[in-house]
Design a protein around this motif. Structure first.
Motif, PDB file in Angstrom:
ATOM      1  N   ALA B 181       0.853  -1.342  -0.065  1.00  0.00           N
ATOM      2  CA  ALA B 181       0.204  -0.181   0.138  1.00  0.00           C
ATOM      3  C   ALA B 181       0.831   1.377  -0.078  1.00  0.00           C
ATOM      4  O   ALA B 181       0.519   2.246  -0.539  1.00  0.00           O
ATOM      5  N   ALA B 182       2.034   1.078   0.841  1.00  0.00           N
ATOM      6  CA  ALA B 182       3.050   2.476   0.744  1.00  0.00           C
ATOM      7  C   ALA B 182       3.672   2.598  -0.549  1.00  0.00           C
ATOM      8  O   ALA B 182       4.277   3.734  -1.012  1.00  0.00           O
ATOM      9  N   GLY B 183       3.628   1.500  -1.394  1.00  0.00           N
ATOM     10  CA  GLY B 183       4.160   1.680  -2.889  1.00  0.00           C
ATOM     11  C   GLY B 183       5.418   0.996  -3.435  1.00  0.00           C
ATOM     12  O   GLY B 183       6.014   1.454  -4.196  1.00  0.00           O
ATOM     13  N   VAL B 184       5.691  -0.188  -2.440  1.00  0.00           N
ATOM     14  CA  VAL B 184       6.662  -0.848  -2.857  1.00  0.00           C
ATOM     15  C   VAL B 184       6.604  -1.881  -4.191  1.00  0.00           C
ATOM     16  O   VAL B 184       5.631  -2.036  -4.342  1.00  0.00           O
ATOM     17  N   GLY B 209      -3.867 -11.781  -2.554  1.00  0.00           N
ATOM     18  CA  GLY B 209      -3.529 -11.319  -4.112  1.00  0.00           C
ATOM     19  C   GLY B 209      -2.415 -10.431  -4.201  1.00  0.00           C
ATOM     20  O   GLY B 209      -2.218  -9.683  -5.110  1.00  0.00           O
ATOM     21  N   LEU B 210      -1.553 -10.411  -3.233  1.00  0.00           N
ATOM     22  CA  LEU B 210      -0.322  -9.662  -3.110  1.00  0.00           C
ATOM     23  C   LEU B 210       0.710  -9.783  -4.019  1.00  0.00           C
ATOM     24  O   LEU B 210       1.500  -8.918  -4.389  1.00  0.00           O
ATOM     25  N   HIS B 211       0.760 -11.275  -4.537  1.00  0.00           N
ATOM     26  CA  HIS B 211       1.776 -11.524  -5.288  1.00  0.00           C
ATOM     27  C   HIS B 211       1.625 -11.022  -6.733  1.00  0.00           C
ATOM     28  O   HIS B 211       2.610 -10.746  -7.495  1.00  0.00           O
ATOM     29  N   GLU B 212       0.222 -10.581  -6.852  1.00  0.00           N
ATOM     30  CA  GLU B 212       0.155  -9.669  -8.217  1.00  0.00           C
ATOM     31  C   GLU B 212       0.366  -8.177  -8.169  1.00  0.00           C
ATOM     32  O   GLU B 212       0.623  -7.698  -9.076  1.00  0.00           O
ATOM     33  N   LYS B 213       0.817  -7.846  -7.015  1.00  0.00           N
ATOM     34  CA  LYS B 213       1.220  -6.410  -6.711  1.00  0.00           C
ATOM     35  C   LYS B 213       2.364  -6.059  -6.729  1.00  0.00           C
ATOM     36  O   LYS B 213       2.824  -4.902  -6.573  1.00  0.00           O
ATOM     37  N   VAL B 214       3.190  -7.126  -6.145  1.00  0.00           N
ATOM     38  CA  VAL B 214       4.473  -6.669  -5.576  1.00  0.00           C
ATOM     39  C   VAL B 214       5.319  -7.928  -6.050  1.00  0.00           C
ATOM     40  O   VAL B 214       4.787  -9.045  -6.266  1.00  0.00           O
TER      41      VAL B 214
END
Lengths: 148, 307, 222
Positions: B181-184, B209-214
């Motif tokens: 969320a902080a932008g990593v 679903g975090l693996h799709e965002k980072v």
């Protein structure tokens, strides 16, 4: 003052329920112990305060000891353990100023241990005789304004 | 593309990325860094340069990155919040970007009590998540923390560390979510020895679903000896080394233990390639950079793709 | 309360070495509660100093005195008549008290006998632990009533760091991880979702970083 002439002044803080009674018993049993020991009766060694111990030395005692009940037998459950900790702390303070924590000790005995009371008194007198007079008695305090 | 980072390109292409790290020397000799860089050139996609790791004073990360950049490598500027306040941090970020550094790794840093200057005053003007937030703001909004405009925003690919093994375990996935969320853009994990626990964590990551965002790079460190394994297990906070690993090292003759450590590392990387959501590996060969080419080769990750 | 610990005897003795008439000045507030600078500790320190000096054959005249507080003018005034008779004041109060006494008697050397350590609590008899760093901008409502500034070794606002292990801090195993406590408390309160709320970079200007601080209450001023 040579060692043989030195008669130390020793203050013994004794618990009313044990060591003080043991001192009485030692008397009744006509046991010999050195007259150097001055007994101060406490309701429990838990009443011992670091201040009492230091004040005794300030007022000229060469040695001080605290005599409480056997560990686990305190009339007030753990007064003697409290005393033990305070004696330990005061020994550290005395070491810190170079006065010597050895001049202070904690002993435990029961009311029936008259012979032990006499033995402790002799032990302490021997120890203090070896250590010599209180360091504050062996020096001449200079007058205000003089620097050593 | 958010930056000119080779690492970003590799990851965006969907290739399994390989990063490694090198610790700068405790002196002003540039050759030390150059030698380490030469060992890793063409072997990995990006090289982390540690920032006074374990609070021991070393050559600055930014200067070391500059040296590596000059050799044609893609360095990752590690930045801890222990030693610099927001003024110094933003200034160093601008400087690093100006000399061509494309990646940053945002860390809080080990407490100074571990290092060679335990009497130092730490700073901690911000924490690692606030640093991620600040770098993202500098890059995407083109403003400093307080809102003033930056003339020439630093285009950095933003990374962070991530420890699936530290306590309390239940917030380890939420903590990654907070960093996302902080932008990593990418995270490199703590060294993985307990694969079961790592998989449990990855499942939690996928469920959200975090693996799709980072981009998640799995951290590995080859062990040189039983002593090192025990040290990591017992002395390094937040490190999870199962007894089986130590037993396995003990099971081979002493002179073969270093090789066994390399083999364990290669096997771990192969397992990582199979886990959904793991996008690469981060090989931390502590003062053992010369074995990294072999590890990469044996793990079937060489040669590195052209991007 | 403000918690302190007594300075080593050697350091105290070095400070007062040139003097022969001193006031050992206690404080009946915080330092009495944490047993470091109250009436009793004044007595102990004075006794130690006298014994030590006597051994060295040097005179010392000590006035043992304790004030209700050393951080208020009216109490400090109570020793004004005595001060002229002495060469120095050895204060057993916190750093604030020592300084306020010095401000009141600018002609007198005033020395600290205590190291002021932190703002904390009596966790158990004989055990005091830190709780507050007076950052001037309280966020306890966000962190389950547990302060990350004072309880986390790195003052992280969005912790814990990777060094948290078995609920203990990486600095040493005696320190409980502040963020572990925060998370446990949030859980107890049924507010674990709050953990994911980003706490923005802190405004430290209200802390010591902004320079010496003051509080003015115009309604109370005369």
């Amino acid at each position: 003052m040579s060692e043989s002439e030195f008669e130390p002044k020793i203050v013994a803080f004794c618990c009313h329920y044990c060591a003080y009674t043991a001192a009485d018993l030692a008397g009744s049993m006509r046991l010999q112990y050195p007259p150097n020991v001055r007994v101060v009766r406490l309701p429990c060694t838990g009443k011992v305060d670091i201040l009492y111990l230091l004040k005794a030395f300030e007022d000229g005692a060469d040695g001080v000891y605290v005599a409480g009940c056997m560990e686990g037998d305190c009339h007030f459950i753990n007064g003697n353990f409290r005393a033990k900790k305070r004696v330990h702390y005061a020994k550290k303070l005395l070491d810190e100023i170079g006065f010597g924590g050895d001049r202070l000790e904690m002993f435990n005995m029961s009311a029936s241990m008259g012979p032990r009371f006499a033995e402790v008194a002799r032990e302490m007198v021997d120890r203090i005789k070896k250590l010599g007079p209180s360091p504050i008695k062996t020096v001449q305090t200079q007058k205000s304004g003089d620097k050593p | 593309m958010k930056s000119a980072s080779r690492l970003e390109k590799v990851l965006e292409k969907g290739e399994f990325a390989v990063t490694s790290e090198c610790g700068p020397p405790r002196g002003a000799d540039a050759e030390v860094i150059q030698k380490k860089g030469a060992l890793l050139k063409g072997v990995v996609d990006a090289i982390n340069v540690t920032d006074n790791q374990t609070s021991v004073v070393r050559m600055s990360s930014a200067a070391s990155c500059f040296i590596l950049k000059g050799m044609g490598l893609d360095p990752v500027l590690q930045m801890v919040t222990r030693d610099r306040n927001r003024i110094a941090i933003q200034s160093d970020i601008l400087g690093a970007a100006a000399v061509g550094v494309n990646n940053i790794l945002c860390l809080s840093g080990d407490h100074q009590v571990f290092g060679d200057h335990p009497k130092a005053k730490n700073v901690y003007d911000m924490d690692s998540i606030q640093l991620i937030h600040s770098v993202r703001k500098m890059r995407d909004e083109g403003t400093f923390i307080e809102g003033d405009e930056i003339k020439g925003a630093p285009k950095l690919f933003i990374g962070a560390a991530c420890n699936p093994f530290a306590d309390p375990f239940e917030i380890r996935v939420p903590r990654l979510a907070k960093k996302v969320a902080a932008g990593v853009d990418f995270v490199q994990t703590q060294c993985i020895y307990n694969i079961d626990k790592f998989e449990e964590w990855m499942k939690g990551v996928r469920d959200r679903g975090l693996h799709e965002k980072v981009h998640i790079l799995a951290g590995v460190t080859p062990m040189k000896s039983v002593g090192m394994a025990k040290y990591m297990k017992n002395m390094v906070p937040g490190m999870d080394v199962p007894d089986e690993v130590i037993e396995r090292m003990k099971g081979v003759p002493k002179e073969k233990r270093a090789d066994e450590g390399i083999t364990i590392c290669v096997e771990t990387i192969q397992k990582m390639k199979e886990i959904e959501g793991v996008r690469g590996v981060h090989i931390m060969a502590i003062e053992w950079e010369d074995r990294v080419p072999e590890i990469v080769e044996r793990a079937g990750l060489s040669p590195r793709p052209d991007v | 309360m403000i918690v302190g610990s007594r300075k080593p005897m050697e350091e105290i003795e070095a400070m007062i070495d040139p003097f022969e008439r001193i006031i050992v000045l206690g404080c009946r507030e915080c330092v009495t509660v944490c047993s470091v600078g109250g009436e009793k500790e004044v007595g102990i320190l004075a006794a130690e100093l006298r014994l030590s000096r006597k051994q060295k054959g040097r005179a010392i005249d000590i006035l043992e005195f304790s004030l209700e507080r050393q951080c208020d003018h009216e109490y400090i005034e109570q020793i004004r008549t005595q001060v002229a008779n002495y060469d120095a004041i050895l204060s057993m109060a916190c750093g604030a008290g020592v300084q306020f006494v010095a401000e009141s008697y600018p002609e007198m050397p005033v020395f600290p006998a205590v190291n002021t350590t932190f703002i904390g609590v009596t966790e158990e008899q004989g055990l005091w632990t830190e709780r507050c760093q007076a950052c001037g901008n309280c966020i306890l409502h966000l962190t389950g009533g547990i302060c990350p500034v004072s309880r986390c070794s790195k003052s992280l606002m969005n912790g814990p760091c990777g060094g948290s292990s078995d609920g203990k801090c990486e600095v040493n195993k005696e320190i409980v991880c502040g963020w572990q406590l925060i998370i446990e408390r949030l859980k107890q309160l049924g507010q674990l979702d709050k953990y994911e709320e980003y706490i923005p970079i802190k405004d430290w200007s209200s802390s010591r970083a902004g320079g010496p601080r003051k509080v003015v209450r115009e309604d109370l001023r005369i």
